[in-house]
Design an enzyme around this catalytic site. Structure first.
Site, PDB file in Angstrom:
ATOM      1  CG  ASP A 214      29.498  22.458  73.444  1.00 21.71           C
ATOM      2  OD1 ASP A 214      30.308  21.879  74.188  1.00 21.71           O
ATOM      3  OD2 ASP A 214      28.927  21.903  72.490  1.00 21.71           O
TER       4      ASP A 214
ATOM      5  CG  HIS B  48      29.527  18.333  74.108  1.00 26.82           C
ATOM      6  ND1 HIS B  48      29.971  19.182  73.113  1.00 26.82           N
ATOM      7  CD2 HIS B  48      30.016  17.097  73.793  1.00 26.82           C
ATOM      8  CE1 HIS B  48      30.703  18.499  72.252  1.00 26.82           C
ATOM      9  NE2 HIS B  48      30.731  17.242  72.628  1.00 26.82           N
TER      10      HIS B  48
ATOM     11  CB  SER C   4      31.445  15.929  69.740  1.00 27.46           C
ATOM     12  OG  SER C   4      32.565  16.370  70.457  1.00 27.46           O
TER      13      SER C   4
END
Length: 488
Positions: free
Chosen positions: A431, A458, A203
């Site tokens: 996602d 995710h 991320s």
């Protein structure tokens, strides 16, 4: 970058390849100890330390900070260290050393986690709100986009920013962004004794990875970037695309839920958004009880729901939470919101939320144009109707970062790093937090190998999905490039 020659000496020790003025940081020795005093529950075999870094790299003789590190040593023939970051920004990373246990990575690498400056066990810590203030803020009634609501929201933002300055210090707030963290990562690399960096970032951790590569391209051995951000995407577009992705994740949940007789949103997926709003909208004016005396308020209900949309593994918890809400209770959604906000069982909070705000506001340009703020709010509601509370309007409040006391230190831009070794980007088709196309675009800019995972979650790598993990591990260990195209 100015580099000191190999003949530089600090305190009698050679300092090879240390940027000018930073030799004392690059040459420091690490003293590893028990992780017990670092405030994290760590796996067996983990050890912890802190590495000293300058607060301001333009003034290395000024104040210093300490970045907390964790490590589990390689069990076999060691290649070097493998640094992990979970993202956020603002999420502590010490516990990342437990990733890829019982794999070849555990055998061949010292697995290293770190809490970026200002976060978790690193010192000093970013601090804005006390635990009581956090609880009070979460219990406040939501604000609409009326002139009075906008004024109240912007006043709250200014008050919050003032508390951050008072409790963290303006100078430190100016130096908590990605710009500084990647320089800390290079000191970590050197202090660990690695000639080049091997790194896995998730991320926001992908931003750390590609920014490190921009700053130190000759120090990259291997980068795995999962759940990517697009370096050239402006914050407004990013937020709208993310909202649309969360709607897709909600729709996927609703379709799965509708296949079950006891689905709290009914058996017609097309009606799921309306049924969801019927459950949560009453919380605008009245909370529902929980075993915890705080009760469930509107903001926490939305936070709890969004927490479950990060992975389909959380969908059963969402069903349970919505079923409870239909019965006038809010225990599960409150617990999920507490998890997201970093509230511990004893009522204290970690500083992930304050760190998230502080880093985001110093990393990206603030939205200060009211017409842009209004358009962003309108687009957000349009693409994510399950999050539209029905209280929008022709105007919207300026975001927190418009009141931030220090300027941003980064701006969106297309990256180009000639000569960068082959890297790996992983992007998941559905996602909710980092849309798939961002990973495609980052891979193109880095000339990286792209692994596409078809799913609703995710990030995915090193979580037991063999078709992703096998090529990732082969890349990290042997620098073997994944076959292209690779979709699983």
């Amino acid at each position: 970058m100015t580099v000191a020659g190999c003949g530089s000496v600090v305190d009698g020790n050679p300092v090879p390849e240390a940027p000018a003025g930073l030799g004392k940081f690059y040459s420091q020795s690490l003293e590893w100890t028990s992780c017990a005093k670092f405030g994290e529950e760590m796996p067996s075999g983990a050890e912890c330390t802190r590495v000293r870094v300058p607060v301001d790299y333009e003034n290395p003789d000024g104040d210093t900070a300490e970045v907390a590190l964790s490590r589990i040593r390689a069990t076999g023939d060691k290649i070097g260290s493998l640094l992990f970051n979970p993202g956020g920004p603002g999420v502590p990373g010490l516990s990342m050393v437990s990733i890829a246990d019982r794999t070849q990575l555990a055998e061949r690498f010292d697995r290293v986690g770190f809490d970026p400056r200002g976060i978790g066990a690193s010192l000093p810590a970013i601090a804005c709100l006390s635990a009581a203030e956090n609880d009070a803020e979460r219990a406040e009634p939501p604000l609409d986009n009326s002139p009075a609501g906008i004024t109240a929201a912007e006043t709250e933002n200014k008050d919050y920013a003032a508390k951050c300055v008072e409790r963290t210090g303006k100078d430190f707030l100016a130096h908590v962004g990605t710009r500084e963290v990647v320089q800390d990562m290079d000191i970590i690399r050197a202090a660990l004794g690695d000639a080049k960096l091997s790194y896995v970032g998730y991320s926001y951790g992908t931003r750390l990875g590609y920014t490190y590569a921009e700053k130190f391209p000759d120090k990259v051995r291997a980068l795995v970037l999962d759940g990517a951000l697009d370096p050239q995407q402006d914050p407004v577009k990013e937020s709208v695309l993310q909202a649309a992705s969360f709607q897709k994740a909600f729709d996927a949940y609703a379709a799965d839920c509708a296949s079950k007789a006891d689905c709290p949103l009914g058996q017609e997926p097309a009606q799921a958004t309306a049924r969801f709003r019927a459950l949560v909208d009453p919380l605008w004016t009245k909370s529902v009880p929980t075993d915890d005396p705080r009760g469930l308020h509107y903001g926490d209900a939305i936070t709890g729901v969004q927490q479950t949309l990060y992975s389909n593994r959380f969908w059963p918890a969402l069903t349970k939470g919505l079923r409870e809400l239909a019965q006038g209770r809010g225990d599960t959604l409150l617990a999920l919101a507490d998890m997201y906000d970093g509230r511990r069982d004893d009522g204290t909070y970690d500083n992930s939320a304050d760190a998230f705000n502080s880093i985001r506001c110093v990393d990206d340009p603030a939205i200060t144009d009211r017409s842009i703020a209004a358009k962003q709010d309108s687009e957000y509601r349009r693409v994510a109707p399950f999050l539209d509370d029905g209280h929008g309007g022709a105007a919207a409040p300026l975001e927190l970062c418009a009141s931030w006391p220090v300027p941003n230190t980064s701006t969106p831009h297309r990256i180009s790093i000639p000569g960068l070794p082959k890297t790996v980007v992983i992007s998941t088709t559905e996602d909710p937090a980092t849309p798939y196309q961002a990973g495609v675009d980052l891979a193109e800019q880095l000339n990286a190998a792209l692994i596409t995972f078809e799913g609703t979650r995710h990030t995915v790598s090193l979580s037991g999905v063999e078709c992703v993990d096998d090529p990732v591990i082969a890349y990290l260990v042997d620098l073997k490039e994944p076959a292209q195209p690779l979709t699983c």
